[in-house]
Structures are given as C-alpha cells and as structure tokens.
Design a protein around this motif. Structure first.
Motif, PDB file in Angstrom:
ATOM      1  N   ALA A 103       0.835  -1.207   0.000  1.00  0.00           N
ATOM      2  CA  ALA A 103       0.000   0.000   0.000  1.00  0.00           C
ATOM      3  C   ALA A 103       0.873   1.262   0.000  1.00  0.00           C
ATOM      4  O   ALA A 103       0.473   2.298  -0.530  1.00  0.00           O
ATOM      5  CB  ALA A 103      -0.921   0.000   1.206  1.00  0.00           C
ATOM      6  N   PHE A 104       2.073   1.170   0.605  1.00  0.00           N
ATOM      7  CA  PHE A 104       2.969   2.324   0.627  1.00  0.00           C
ATOM      8  C   PHE A 104       4.121   2.176  -0.368  1.00  0.00           C
ATOM      9  O   PHE A 104       5.109   2.894  -0.300  1.00  0.00           O
ATOM     10  CB  PHE A 104       3.472   2.594   2.047  1.00  0.00           C
ATOM     11  N   GLY A 105       3.960   1.230  -1.299  1.00  0.00           N
ATOM     12  CA  GLY A 105       4.938   1.079  -2.374  1.00  0.00           C
ATOM     13  C   GLY A 105       4.632   2.090  -3.474  1.00  0.00           C
ATOM     14  O   GLY A 105       3.709   2.902  -3.349  1.00  0.00           O
ATOM     15  N   HIS A 106       5.416   2.017  -4.563  1.00  0.00           N
ATOM     16  CA  HIS A 106       5.216   2.938  -5.684  1.00  0.00           C
ATOM     17  C   HIS A 106       3.804   2.743  -6.260  1.00  0.00           C
ATOM     18  O   HIS A 106       3.338   1.609  -6.404  1.00  0.00           O
ATOM     19  CB  HIS A 106       6.287   2.679  -6.741  1.00  0.00           C
ATOM     20  N   ARG A 107       3.131   3.848  -6.608  1.00  0.00           N
ATOM     21  CA  ARG A 107       1.753   3.855  -7.125  1.00  0.00           C
ATOM     22  C   ARG A 107       0.733   3.373  -6.093  1.00  0.00           C
ATOM     23  O   ARG A 107      -0.340   2.914  -6.449  1.00  0.00           O
ATOM     24  CB  ARG A 107       1.621   3.030  -8.409  1.00  0.00           C
ATOM     25  N   GLY A 108       1.106   3.463  -4.817  1.00  0.00           N
ATOM     26  CA  GLY A 108       0.203   3.056  -3.732  1.00  0.00           C
ATOM     27  C   GLY A 108      -0.586   4.247  -3.204  1.00  0.00           C
ATOM     28  O   GLY A 108      -1.208   5.001  -3.966  1.00  0.00           O
ATOM     29  N   ALA A 109      -0.507   4.443  -1.878  1.00  0.00           N
ATOM     30  CA  ALA A 109      -1.326   5.446  -1.176  1.00  0.00           C
ATOM     31  C   ALA A 109      -1.268   6.848  -1.797  1.00  0.00           C
ATOM     32  O   ALA A 109      -2.287   7.546  -1.840  1.00  0.00           O
ATOM     33  CB  ALA A 109      -0.882   5.506   0.283  1.00  0.00           C
ATOM     34  N   THR A 110      -0.091   7.260  -2.282  1.00  0.00           N
ATOM     35  CA  THR A 110       0.013   8.627  -2.822  1.00  0.00           C
ATOM     36  C   THR A 110      -0.686   8.761  -4.177  1.00  0.00           C
ATOM     37  O   THR A 110      -0.793   9.868  -4.707  1.00  0.00           O
ATOM     38  CB  THR A 110       1.484   9.070  -2.996  1.00  0.00           C
ATOM     39  N   HIS A 111      -1.135   7.637  -4.733  1.00  0.00           N
ATOM     40  CA  HIS A 111      -1.821   7.661  -6.020  1.00  0.00           C
ATOM     41  C   HIS A 111      -3.324   7.404  -5.822  1.00  0.00           C
ATOM     42  O   HIS A 111      -3.980   6.826  -6.683  1.00  0.00           O
ATOM     43  CB  HIS A 111      -1.218   6.610  -6.965  1.00  0.00           C
ATOM     44  N   SER A 112      -3.843   7.827  -4.666  1.00  0.00           N
ATOM     45  CA  SER A 112      -5.257   7.559  -4.346  1.00  0.00           C
ATOM     46  C   SER A 112      -6.092   8.838  -4.388  1.00  0.00           C
ATOM     47  O   SER A 112      -5.554   9.956  -4.297  1.00  0.00           O
ATOM     48  CB  SER A 112      -5.345   6.942  -2.954  1.00  0.00           C
ATOM     49  N   LEU A 113      -7.395   8.639  -4.473  1.00  0.00           N
ATOM     50  CA  LEU A 113      -8.346   9.759  -4.367  1.00  0.00           C
ATOM     51  C   LEU A 113      -8.194  10.436  -3.010  1.00  0.00           C
ATOM     52  O   LEU A 113      -8.284  11.661  -2.903  1.00  0.00           O
ATOM     53  CB  LEU A 113      -9.771   9.198  -4.453  1.00  0.00           C
ATOM     54  N   ALA A 114      -7.946   9.621  -1.973  1.00  0.00           N
ATOM     55  CA  ALA A 114      -7.824  10.162  -0.614  1.00  0.00           C
ATOM     56  C   ALA A 114      -6.633  11.125  -0.525  1.00  0.00           C
ATOM     57  O   ALA A 114      -6.726  12.183   0.102  1.00  0.00           O
ATOM     58  CB  ALA A 114      -7.657   9.013   0.390  1.00  0.00           C
ATOM     59  N   LEU A 164      -3.428   9.571 -15.073  1.00  0.00           N
ATOM     60  CA  LEU A 164      -2.510   9.412 -16.206  1.00  0.00           C
ATOM     61  C   LEU A 164      -1.694   8.132 -16.050  1.00  0.00           C
ATOM     62  O   LEU A 164      -1.501   7.388 -17.021  1.00  0.00           O
ATOM     63  CB  LEU A 164      -1.558  10.615 -16.313  1.00  0.00           C
ATOM     64  N   ASP A 165      -1.219   7.870 -14.835  1.00  0.00           N
ATOM     65  CA  ASP A 165      -0.446   6.632 -14.612  1.00  0.00           C
ATOM     66  C   ASP A 165      -1.277   5.401 -14.968  1.00  0.00           C
ATOM     67  O   ASP A 165      -0.751   4.417 -15.477  1.00  0.00           O
ATOM     68  CB  ASP A 165      -0.022   6.529 -13.136  1.00  0.00           C
ATOM     69  N   ALA A 166      -2.588   5.474 -14.683  1.00  0.00           N
ATOM     70  CA  ALA A 166      -3.470   4.323 -14.965  1.00  0.00           C
ATOM     71  C   ALA A 166      -3.640   4.115 -16.469  1.00  0.00           C
ATOM     72  O   ALA A 166      -4.128   3.079 -16.895  1.00  0.00           O
ATOM     73  CB  ALA A 166      -4.829   4.542 -14.303  1.00  0.00           C
ATOM     74  N   CYS A 167      -3.244   5.114 -17.268  1.00  0.00           N
ATOM     75  CA  CYS A 167      -3.336   4.992 -18.729  1.00  0.00           C
ATOM     76  C   CYS A 167      -1.999   4.584 -19.344  1.00  0.00           C
ATOM     77  O   CYS A 167      -1.828   4.661 -20.557  1.00  0.00           O
ATOM     78  CB  CYS A 167      -3.783   6.313 -19.341  1.00  0.00           C
ATOM     79  N   THR A 168      -1.008   4.210 -18.504  1.00  0.00           N
ATOM     80  CA  THR A 168       0.282   3.783 -19.049  1.00  0.00           C
ATOM     81  C   THR A 168       0.258   2.270 -19.262  1.00  0.00           C
ATOM     82  O   THR A 168      -0.552   1.563 -18.651  1.00  0.00           O
ATOM     83  CB  THR A 168       1.454   4.148 -18.113  1.00  0.00           C
ATOM     84  N   ALA A 212      -3.311   2.586  -6.737  1.00  0.00           N
ATOM     85  CA  ALA A 212      -4.191   2.242  -5.607  1.00  0.00           C
ATOM     86  C   ALA A 212      -5.198   3.377  -5.404  1.00  0.00           C
ATOM     87  O   ALA A 212      -5.216   4.040  -4.378  1.00  0.00           O
ATOM     88  CB  ALA A 212      -3.364   2.013  -4.352  1.00  0.00           C
ATOM     89  N   LEU A 213      -6.054   3.591  -6.415  1.00  0.00           N
ATOM     90  CA  LEU A 213      -6.947   4.747  -6.428  1.00  0.00           C
ATOM     91  C   LEU A 213      -7.883   4.776  -5.222  1.00  0.00           C
ATOM     92  O   LEU A 213      -8.231   5.846  -4.731  1.00  0.00           O
ATOM     93  CB  LEU A 213      -7.761   4.730  -7.724  1.00  0.00           C
ATOM     94  N   TRP A 214      -8.297   3.616  -4.741  1.00  0.00           N
ATOM     95  CA  TRP A 214      -9.318   3.555  -3.677  1.00  0.00           C
ATOM     96  C   TRP A 214      -8.727   3.360  -2.300  1.00  0.00           C
ATOM     97  O   TRP A 214      -9.469   3.125  -1.350  1.00  0.00           O
ATOM     98  CB  TRP A 214     -10.339   2.445  -3.997  1.00  0.00           C
ATOM     99  N   TRP A 215      -7.369   3.428  -2.177  1.00  0.00           N
ATOM    100  CA  TRP A 215      -6.756   3.347  -0.858  1.00  0.00           C
ATOM    101  C   TRP A 215      -7.349   4.456   0.017  1.00  0.00           C
ATOM    102  O   TRP A 215      -7.572   5.554  -0.489  1.00  0.00           O
ATOM    103  CB  TRP A 215      -5.236   3.527  -1.002  1.00  0.00           C
ATOM    104  N   PRO A 216      -7.640   4.310   1.307  1.00  0.00           N
ATOM    105  CA  PRO A 216      -7.344   3.165   2.187  1.00  0.00           C
ATOM    106  C   PRO A 216      -8.463   2.118   2.229  1.00  0.00           C
ATOM    107  O   PRO A 216      -8.390   1.184   3.004  1.00  0.00           O
ATOM    108  CB  PRO A 216      -7.208   3.845   3.556  1.00  0.00           C
ATOM    109  N   ARG A 255      -4.899  -2.569  -7.101  1.00  0.00           N
ATOM    110  CA  ARG A 255      -4.304  -1.663  -8.094  1.00  0.00           C
ATOM    111  C   ARG A 255      -5.214  -1.608  -9.317  1.00  0.00           C
ATOM    112  O   ARG A 255      -5.724  -2.632  -9.770  1.00  0.00           O
ATOM    113  CB  ARG A 255      -2.902  -2.144  -8.472  1.00  0.00           C
ATOM    114  N   TRP A 256      -5.390  -0.404  -9.837  1.00  0.00           N
ATOM    115  CA  TRP A 256      -6.357  -0.187 -10.919  1.00  0.00           C
ATOM    116  C   TRP A 256      -5.676   0.357 -12.173  1.00  0.00           C
ATOM    117  O   TRP A 256      -4.798   1.208 -12.096  1.00  0.00           O
ATOM    118  CB  TRP A 256      -7.413   0.811 -10.413  1.00  0.00           C
ATOM    119  N   PHE A 257      -6.084  -0.162 -13.317  1.00  0.00           N
ATOM    120  CA  PHE A 257      -5.649   0.354 -14.621  1.00  0.00           C
ATOM    121  C   PHE A 257      -6.871   0.856 -15.370  1.00  0.00           C
ATOM    122  O   PHE A 257      -7.949   0.267 -15.240  1.00  0.00           O
ATOM    123  CB  PHE A 257      -5.011  -0.755 -15.458  1.00  0.00           C
TER     124      PHE A 257
END
Ligand code: ZN
Length: 176
Positions: free
Chosen positions: A54-65, A102-106, A113-117, A122-124
C-alpha cells in the motif's frame, strides 16, 4: 509512471488557459508541484518497501484520498495561494488526481491504488495508450524517445487542445 514534467504540464497549461485572475501564479505552481508529488513514493524502493505494498510505488500517494488531502491543505492555505478556499482546493485536488489517472493509462508497471485506504487493489484504466516511463529513465535513449513521443501524443496534445478551447470560451464570453 508518466515522466514527471508531463504530470506538471497538465495544471500548468490548464491553469494558464483559465487566466491569472482565476488561477494565480502561486496556485498554478502549487498545482504543478501537487501533480508531481505522488511520485515521491519512489523513495519506497530505497526503503525496500515492495512495489505492490500500500505504501509502495503507485500506492497510497496515487489515491483519491491523497488528492483530497492535498486539496484540503490547499483550501486551508488559500490566502498564501492568492485564491479562494474552494478554488484552491479544487484546483490542487484535481491536479493531484490527474497524476494517478494518467499513470493508470500507461502500458506498464502495476496499476494505481486509487481507492486506498478502502482497498489496496491496483487499478488500470480500460484504455492505456501511454508508454510507461521506466523509473530512472534515460531520456536520450531510444526508449526515452518513445516515451516522450507517446506522452506528446496522448497527454500534451489533448491538454493543449483543451487549453485552447478554454481560451476560446473565455474570449467568447468576454465578447458576449
Ligand atoms: Zn506516479
């Protein structure tokens, strides 16, 4: 990831198109920083946190929250951003959210992790045409050229067209 300056270009171009009276220079810069900030999580690799954590790359910082949190922070700091709480919050929140979208479109890596917490899944996006930028990419390599061409086509061009549309709409409303 998408390259870091491509993330910044989204709020910079759209903020400029909206005009300085609506989006102050400070707010535009804050939006650009917020759009790049989620990738500070590459530090996780140095801390030996697995990519899928969850705190790896593209994890919590890539969320809606996380986007909402930065939006709230900007709303709180609205005076410093020469704006109103609502405008500062929405602009910075949406600028941050543009990053995981944008990352989800790569076409590589793990999803975001868009819906974290609420969920670590992981979502594409269903459509992912943007060539993924390898972490620590060398931009002057053949792969770097492919990534830049793909980002110009799938990010800079549509954002540029949108910015021109905003400019034209502003001109039309001024004339009316
Ligand atoms: Zn990212």
């Amino acid at each position: 990831m998408t390259t870091v300056f491509t993330h910044a270009v989204v709020p910079l171009m759209l903020g400029a198109a909206m005009g300085r009276r609506r989006i102050s220079s400070r707010l535009r810069v804050a939006g650009a920083v917020a759009a790049m900030l989620p990738d500070a999580d590459v530090l996780a690799f140095h801390l030996h946190i697995p990519y899928a954590d969850a705190f790896g790359h593209r994890g919590a910082t890539h969320s809606l929250a996380f986007a909402a949190m930065l939006g709230l922070l900007a709303a709180w700091a609205y005076r410093w951003l020469d704006s109103t709480p609502r405008r500062a919050g929405w602009f910075v929140g949406l600028a941050t959210l543009s990053h995981p979208l944008l990352d989800a479109c790569t076409d590589g890596g793990l999803g975001v992790a868009l819906w974290w917490p609420f969920s670590d899944a992981r979502w594409f996006a269903p459509f992912h045409p943007i060539a993924v930028s390898p972490i620590g990419a060398r931009f002057f390599s053949e792969r770097g050229a492919q990534v830049i061409a793909s980002e110009l086509c799938w990010v800079w061009l549509p954002v540029g067209v949108l910015a021109v549309c905003i400019l034209l709409a502003r001109r039309a409303s001024k004339r009316a």
